[in-house]
Structures are given as structure tokens and as C-alpha cells.
Design an enzyme around this catalytic site. Structure first.
Site, PDB file in Angstrom:
ATOM      1  N   GLU A 112      -6.455  -7.652  -0.940  1.00  0.00           N
ATOM      2  CA  GLU A 112      -7.250  -7.272   0.267  1.00  0.00           C
ATOM      3  C   GLU A 112      -8.656  -6.822   0.108  1.00  0.00           C
ATOM      4  O   GLU A 112      -8.885  -5.882  -0.786  1.00  0.00           O
ATOM      5  CB  GLU A 112      -6.455  -6.307   1.221  1.00  0.00           C
ATOM      6  CG  GLU A 112      -5.131  -6.870   1.786  1.00  0.00           C
ATOM      7  CD  GLU A 112      -4.599  -6.005   2.871  1.00  0.00           C
ATOM      8  OE1 GLU A 112      -5.373  -5.101   3.340  1.00  0.00           O
ATOM      9  OE2 GLU A 112      -3.253  -5.931   2.885  1.00  0.00           O
ATOM     10  N   GLU A 119       0.683  -1.265   0.072  1.00  0.00           N
ATOM     11  CA  GLU A 119       0.056  -0.030   0.009  1.00  0.00           C
ATOM     12  C   GLU A 119       0.887   1.264   0.077  1.00  0.00           C
ATOM     13  O   GLU A 119       0.475   2.339   0.406  1.00  0.00           O
ATOM     14  CB  GLU A 119      -0.916   0.022   1.095  1.00  0.00           C
ATOM     15  CG  GLU A 119      -2.051  -1.171   1.082  1.00  0.00           C
ATOM     16  CD  GLU A 119      -3.089  -0.807   2.064  1.00  0.00           C
ATOM     17  OE1 GLU A 119      -2.999  -0.043   3.082  1.00  0.00           O
ATOM     18  OE2 GLU A 119      -4.235  -1.311   1.824  1.00  0.00           O
TER      19      GLU A 119
HETATM   20  C1  GAL Z   1      -4.840  -2.565   4.901  1.00  0.00           C
HETATM   21  C2  GAL Z   1      -3.456  -3.154   5.127  1.00  0.00           C
HETATM   22  C3  GAL Z   1      -3.428  -4.019   6.143  1.00  0.00           C
HETATM   23  C4  GAL Z   1      -4.340  -4.022   7.400  1.00  0.00           C
HETATM   24  C5  GAL Z   1      -5.904  -3.792   6.542  1.00  0.00           C
HETATM   25  C6  GAL Z   1      -7.012  -3.639   7.597  1.00  0.00           C
HETATM   26  O1  GAL Z   1      -4.735  -1.347   4.359  1.00  0.00           O
HETATM   27  O2  GAL Z   1      -2.794  -3.434   3.884  1.00  0.00           O
HETATM   28  O3  GAL Z   1      -2.155  -4.456   6.619  1.00  0.00           O
HETATM   29  O4  GAL Z   1      -4.077  -2.813   7.883  1.00  0.00           O
HETATM   30  O5  GAL Z   1      -5.915  -2.437   5.861  1.00  0.00           O
HETATM   31  O6  GAL Z   1      -7.961  -3.819   7.024  1.00  0.00           O
END
Ligand code: GAL
Length: 732
Positions: free
Chosen positions: A449, A369
Site C-alpha cells: 500500500e 497492519e
Molecule cells: C491503511 C490500511 C487500509 C486503508 C489505508 C488508507 O493503513 O491498510 O485498509 O485504511 O490505510 O490509506
């Protein structure tokens, strides 16, 4: 021949305690702790006797992982430093050993040093300090087999081949001569082919072709082979054996293919952390996580967010057929020149450690990210491709229209839930890829994600919230399956994890898992599990605690039943059973749609109302008209059984086994709001990791029993309401 011995015992920690590796520098409570407590320097020291038999050999110490900024010295002389907390390093002892006793010291620094990834900004996970993986002493010939990379160039042809690129280690700079032999063996050890080459320099390539009857590594039958290397030189012999598989991975604009067959990737992210002891659990726990992901959650993919994880974990993924997305350490922040150079080294170290794992199908070569940075990411991609041309690169971003330097556009798409923050877009599970990429063409594209912080859900949250948590996971998977331009989706995340004060629920926990930190399933776990073939395990999980007044206004409707059955039968109280089909129209793309029971399935009388008596229920699951599962709910739950279930009843030498403790009602369901504590006592050659007096959370807790020697172990779990439950384990 090479000798590799366990070097984990008898480390003197902080000049005070004798400890064994893996070791966590500062154990933490389950929640509400000060994460600064481990962010300082620590020292480990071990005295050992040099063996006169080592004369003329190469002697080294290998550390599989140390968090972080490790400095190794021998008898007060510095040997090596290694900043990266996630990859192995080796200290060469040759020429520095003194006769008799020698003392090796490892100093580590758990503070978040902004010169090294992942540090410098805030990060949503903890980097627990310690020598948290194992250490090994190796004695080998002065010229030995070093790094080697095994490739299987034409996997999909009938006749297959193997190549191996071998680097020889020759730290003394001796004149090189001798013979290197490669032997291919099947899993049972039978030799299938062999080839030799004369050593003329410090790198060699050996190849074997025309191989027939080779089984491919795939998800159902992850066939593994061994490549044995043996080296004869005038200075001595050396040998290694490395496991690998024959398999082909490819991403195109049409998606992902394993061995030429299209496969939708269905996965979750994994942090390698555990309650109390952080990163410091050994083989059994690492293997168990892979098994949970594959067999309990029925996933085909895991992402090692956000760093290279234990080799035991990856080995198990190889053995059971679970695809792995591995990535370099980092979280949103990109540091200065020194930091970036270290990050490029992280790419090198990760790939060199892990390139022979068939389970790894992609390298993540961006800081998770982070923003675009052309030169930096051109370099990480260049390095990855030059080391390994057989796997694609990915780089996880959450920004749209980010520069595509990788082979796969890997995206954290947190769109579902945005409407709650005032966005005027209707509820959208995933965006179309071209809206995200901004490109005029379709590219290989995967979701890395979703979920997570958009809808944090605790295992003891209200049933209604958990039902919404379930729906969100269902909707994203359905969207992924329905979009041919999305190769797969890896949700956030498998297990709840400890984090900094800047994230999570204030308790130093991100309750983002579909399982809690003990790996106990929340309802959403069954979203994933229910996508597995019923022939390999039937799933029937009604998303309810079965109570009249747990939800707002009351009742349990709409009731989602996560299942891979074709239909269910619900019997409530005295009323006639009803058959209810899956919600196929609402989830047209899921391999197995859930059943959603709502008001339309009931008469007014059956529905009842607030103030009417509450009744028991039975839900049965059917496949092809045959009943394959059944679950019952009582209407008057009381604590009935204190269940104590170990993952295994034998514990490997010095290893630790997880034990789950659950308070069950008359029908075998957990009592989700049972607040009373249990007392845990361990006797025999073992110790309890974590506190001995713990509350149940959502009806359960977990613990790890660690063996400290061979023999029988007794574990007793006591609560005030019922008799204690005692189980027996054996340490090897
Ligand atoms: C994303 C990140 C993860 C975690 C997640 C929580 O932005 O890559 O490590 O923090 O959010 O939803």
C-alpha cells in the site's frame, strides 16, 4: 452424477420480503448514513420440496458467503454455524429431510462480534450484512470427490506434469472402493492425458507426466486447462471439472518472476464493495471489476484487501491474466485466543477454496497492519505452507523492523506526505527496503500500500489537488521501477469505498481510489493506464478541466499529460502548435513518463494572464512520429450530451449491469461541476439498484440495472436541461 442447482430464489427475508440472493440486508445511501443500521441480526427462510429421487444420495446446501456468524437450521434443527463472513460453507441435509416440504432458515448477525476477525477494533471498511453471495443445492453419491489440489511441479521444463491430491467425501463412513480417473483437457475440451487409480482410502494422489505442448499461464496469454475427475464407486458415480493453469511464481531478493521472467508488479488494492448494495452484486459486477483493473487501469496485480473475495472475481482474474494477492480478514486488531484460532482457520479456508487459481501468486497470512505476534504468525505461516508449498506467504505490515516470518516482506509504505506532518525528511516516495526491514540482508520485498489517507482526493476536488494526487502516484511508481530491491507496488486503492465514521471524509467514504465508487476514473487512474503499451491502447489524459480560473492564481500550468505517447503537440488559441517531449529526466524509471507542460514552453504573450480571453486547445499524441490520439478542449463548455453507457447490453439471468451516466460538453469532456440531478426510470423485467433521482458527481453517476426475468428492458435518464436519453437492454 452430481447435481448442482441454483438455490437463490424465493428466500423470505425477515419474515416479510421475498428476495433473491445475492442479497444485502440493509441498502445504504451513497454517503452520510448510519453504519450501525446493518449491525444486527437478520433471518432468511426458504421452503422447498424434498425430491423422493434424493433417497440414498448426499444432499447439501452450499452458501458462498454470509456476513456474518451464520447459523443454518432445517425444520428447526440446527445444522451448522459459520462465523467467517468471507468463505463458503456447506450444510448437510442428508438424514434430516422430511418427505414433502422442508424449511431451511439462515440466521446471520451483522454486528461486529469481537470474537471473529476482522472485528474487535475499528476497521476502515464496511462489512455489509446479508447472504451476499449465492447458494447451491447439491445432490451427489454417498462417496464423492471432495477437496482437490492441482499442482504443476515442473512448469519450466519442456515436458510438464500435473499432480492432483484428492480427498473423498464419505460422511456415512462407508467402506471405500472404486476407481478415480483424472483427465487433463485443454480449454477447448480436447483430452490430453488421463490416469486412473483404485480407491483404497479417503485420499489419493494422481499424476500425469511427460506432457508436451502445454501453454503457460501468463499475463498476455493466460492459458487455462481443465482437470476432470471422475469417480466410480459401488454406491454411484461422481464427477468434477476444475480449471487451472501451468505457471511458476518466485520471489527472490532480486524481485518477482513469473515463469522465470522478471516482472515488476504494478497493482492497486480492491475492496469488494459497491454503492447502495454493499457486497451484494453478482457475477457481472465481479467480473467487470477484474476487467477494469486489467484493461482500463492496465494493472498486472490486485490485492484483495482485506479478505477473500468473490470466486467470480478470481475466475475472471484467471481468464484475463491478472495476478492476485489474497489475504485473510482483518485490520490492525488482533483478538484473543478464540479470535486467533478463527483467524488460523481463515487461512485454511482461504487456501482450500482458492489454491487452484493460477492468478493467485501469494497468500497474505497476517492481519493487515497488525503488530508482530510471533506465535500467532508462526502458526499462520506454518498452516499456509503445509497446505500449499507452491506459493509464497506474505503478511502486510506498516511497522518497520517487523519480524520476518513470511517468504516476502510485504510493506505498506506511507512515507510520501510525512514531510507535511513536520517530518524533516525531504519528500520521499518509498523507503529503501533495508531501512524498513532493519535486516542486514536484502530479502524478497514488495510494497502493498501507499497513497490513500496520505492524500485523499475526490473526483470533484480542485484540479490542482488532483494534479498533486497524480504526481504522488507517478513518483511512487517511478521509485518502485527504479529500485531493484522492490518487487512491485500495490497502491491504495482502486476504488473509493464506504467506511465507518472513524475514517474518510465524514461522509462514510474513503475517497482514496483512483476511481470513484462507480469505478469512474479520476485523473490518477491514467497514471496506471498510461503505463500500458500504446500498441494495446493509447492513453492521452491531460490533467485539467481546461478553465482559466479553477487553479489558484489561474491557468492550467504546470499541465501534466498522462500518456504512453513519445511526445505531444499542444495548440492553444491562435498560437502555433508546439511539440513537447516526455518528462523523462524527472521520471527516469517509469515505462512511460508523462509530459509536463510548464511556463518554459510558452512566450509571455501565449501565457496570457488573468483578465485575458480564454481560448480552446487541442492536444495530440505521437508515437514514432505518427499521430495516434487527439483531445480537444473548448473554452466555453455547456452541457451538450447526456451520455448513458451500459457495460453490456445483455444482462445475464438475474444479474445486474452497470450503466454510467455522464454530462458532456461540446468536445466530449465531462462537466466536472455540473450539479443538476438526473431522474432514472427502468421498465421491463428489471429493477434499479439505488435511488431514481441522483446528482452527478464530477460530471457522472453510475447505476446498476438488475434483471428480474427475461425480456427487453428500457432505461431512461432524464435531466431538465436536455432531452432524455433512452437505452435498451435485454435480460436473458
Ligand atoms: C491503511 C490500511 C487500509 C486503508 C489505508 C488508507 O493503513 O491498510 O485498509 O485504511 O490505510 O490509506
Amino acid at each position: 452424477m452430481r447435481l448442482r442447482t441454483d438455490f437463490n430464489d424465493n428466500w423470505l427475508f425477515e419474515g416479510r420480503d421475498t428476495v433473491r440472493l445475492p442479497h444485502n440486508a440493509v441498502d445504504l445511501p451513497f454517503s452520510y448514513f448510519d453504519e450501525k443500521s446493518y449491525q444486527r441480526r437478520f433471518s432468511y427462510q426458504k421452503t422447498f420440496a424434498a425430491d423422493p429421487g434424493w433417497a440414498g444420495k448426499e444432499v447439501s446446501l452450499r452458501f458462498d458467503g454470509a456476513m456474518a456468524n451464520a447459523m443454518v437450521s432445517l425444520n428447526g434443527v440446527e445444522l451448522i454455524t459459520h462465523a467467517d463472513g468471507y468463505t463458503p460453507f456447506e450444510a448437510r441435509l442428508t438424514g434430516r429431510l422430511q418427505p414433502g416440504d422442508n424449511t431451511v432458515t439462515v440466521e446471520i448477525d451483522g454486528s461486529e462480534n469481537s470474537d471473529i476477525p476482522p472485528f474487535g477494533g475499528v476497521i476502515d471498511y464496511l462489512t455489509y450484512a446479508g447472504l451476499y453471495r449465492e447458494a447451491w443445492l447439491t445432490v451427489k453419491a454417498p462417496v464423492s470427490i471432495g477437496l482437490h489440489k492441482i499442482e504443476t511441479p515442473d512448469v519450466l521444463a519442456a515436458q510438464k506434469s500435473v499432480t492432483v491430491d484428492v480427498a473423498l467425501d464419505n460422511p456415512q463412513g462407508l467402506a471405500l472402493s472404486g476407481t478415480l480417473t483424472a483427465t487433463l483437457r485443454d480449454a477447448a475440451g480436447a483430452a490430453l492425458a488421463s490416469t486412473s487409480a483404485t480407491v483404497t482410502g479417503d485420499s489419493l494422489r494422481l499424476a500425469m507426466d511427460g506432457l508436451s505442448d502445454i501453454a503457460l499461464w501468463d499475463l498476455k496469454t493466460p492459458a487455462l486447462y481443465h482437470l476432470e475427475l471422475s469417480l466410480q464407486t459401488p454406491q454411484g458415480d461422481d464427477a468434477t471439472s476444475t480449471r487451472f493453469g501451468f505457471r511458476h511464481v518466485a520471489f527472490t531478493a532480486e524481485g518477482f518472476a513469473l515463469n522465470g521472467k522478471p516482472l515488476k508488479l504494478r497493482g492497486l488494492n480492491r475492496h469488494q464493495s459497491f454503492p447502495y448494495v454493499g457486497y451484494a452484486l453478482g457475477k457481472a459486477a465481479q467480473e467487470r471489476d477484474a476487467e477494469i483493473l486489467k484493461h482500463e487501469l492496465r494493472l498486472n496485480t490486485v490485492r484483495t484487501s482485506h479478505y477473500p473475495q468473490s470466486s467470480y472475481f478470481l475466475d475472471r482474474c484467471d481468464e484475463i491474466g491478472l495476478l492476485v494477492f489474497e489475504e485473510i480478514p482483518g485490520w490492525q486488531h488482533i483478538g484473543g485466543a478464540k479470535w486467533k484460532a478463527e483467524s488460523v482457520e481463515n487461512v485454511r479456508r482461504m487456501i482450500r477454496r482458492d489454491w487452484n487459481h493460477p492468478s493467485i501468486f501469494i497468500w497474505g497470512v497476517r492481519i493487515n497492519e497488525s503488530q508482530d505476534d510471533h506465535d500467532f504468525y508462526a502458526e499462520t505461516n506454518r498452516v499456509a505452507r503445509s497446505l500449499d508449498a507452491t506459493r509464497p506467504t506474505g503478511g502486510v505490515r506498516y511497522i518497520s523492523e517487523s519480524e520476518l516470518l513470511e517468504d516476502v516482506y510485504t510493506m505498506n509504505d506511507f512515507i510520501l506526505g510525512n514531510e507535511e506532518q513536520g517530518g524533516n525528511r525531504p519528500r520521499t516516495p518509498l523507503r529503501p527496503q533495508q531501512e524498513v526491514t532493519g535486516l542486514d540482508r536484502v530479502v524478497p520485498y514488495m510494497i502493498t500500500e501507499f497513497g490513500g489517507h496520505m492524500y485523499p482526493t475526490k473526483s470533484h476536488d480542485q484540479e490542482q489537488r488532483q494534479a498533486e494526487h497524480v504526481l504522488r502516484h507517478l513518483e511512487v511508481l517511478n521509485a518502485m521501477y527504479g529500485d531493484p530491491q522492490i518487487a512491485g507496488a500495490i497502491g491504495w486503492c482502486a476504488f473509493d469505498y464506504n467506511t465507518h465514521k472513524d475514517f474518510g471524509s465524514g461522509d462514510r467514504l474513503c475517497h482514496h481510489g483512483v476511481m470513484d465508487m462507480f469505478r469512474e476514473p479520476k485523473f490518477a487512474a491514467s497514471v496506471y493506464a498510461s503505463q500500458g503499451d500504446p500498441a494495446e491502447g493509447v492513453v492521452l489524459t491531460p490533467v485539467t478541466f481546461w478553465a482559466r480560473g479553477e487553479r489558484n492564481i489561474g491557468g492550467v500550468l504546470p499541465l501534466i499529460v498522462l500518456t504512453n505517447c513519445d511526445e505531444i503537440e499542444l495548440t492553444y488559441g491562435k498560437f502555433a502548435p508546439k511539440r513537447i517531449a516526455t518528462a523523462r529526466a524527472r521520471f527516469p524509471h517509469l515505462p512511460y513518463a508523462p509530459v509536463i507542460v510548464d511556463q518554459t514552453n510558452f512566450t509571455k504573450e501565449e501565457l496570457g494572464h488573468w483578465g485575458m480571453t480564454w481560448e480552446p486547445a487541442t492536444i495530440k499524441g505521437f508515437v514514432d512520429g505518427k499521430q495516434v490520439a487527439q483531445t480537444q478542449f473548448v473554452c466555453d463548455a455547456v452541457p451538450t450530451t447526456l451520455q448513458v453507457v451500459p457495460d453490456a447490453d445483455r444482462i445475464g439471468a438475474n444479474d445486474a449491469v452497470r450503466v454510467m451516466v455522464r454530462m458532456l460538453d461540446q468536445a466530449g469532456h465531462k462537466l466536472p461541476f455540473y450539479p443538476e440531478p438526473v431522474t432514472i426510470t427502468v421498465s421491463g423485467n428489471a429493477r434499479l439498484l439505488g435511488p431514481s433521482l441522483v446528482p452527478l458527481r464530477a460530471g457522472s453517476t453510475g447505476l446498476w440495472v438488475q434483471a428480474t426475468g427475461a425480456g427487453p428492458i428500457e432505461l431512461r435518464v432524464h435531466c431538465d436541461r436536455l432531452d432524455a436519453t433512452t437505452i435498451h437492454l435485454t435480460a436473458e
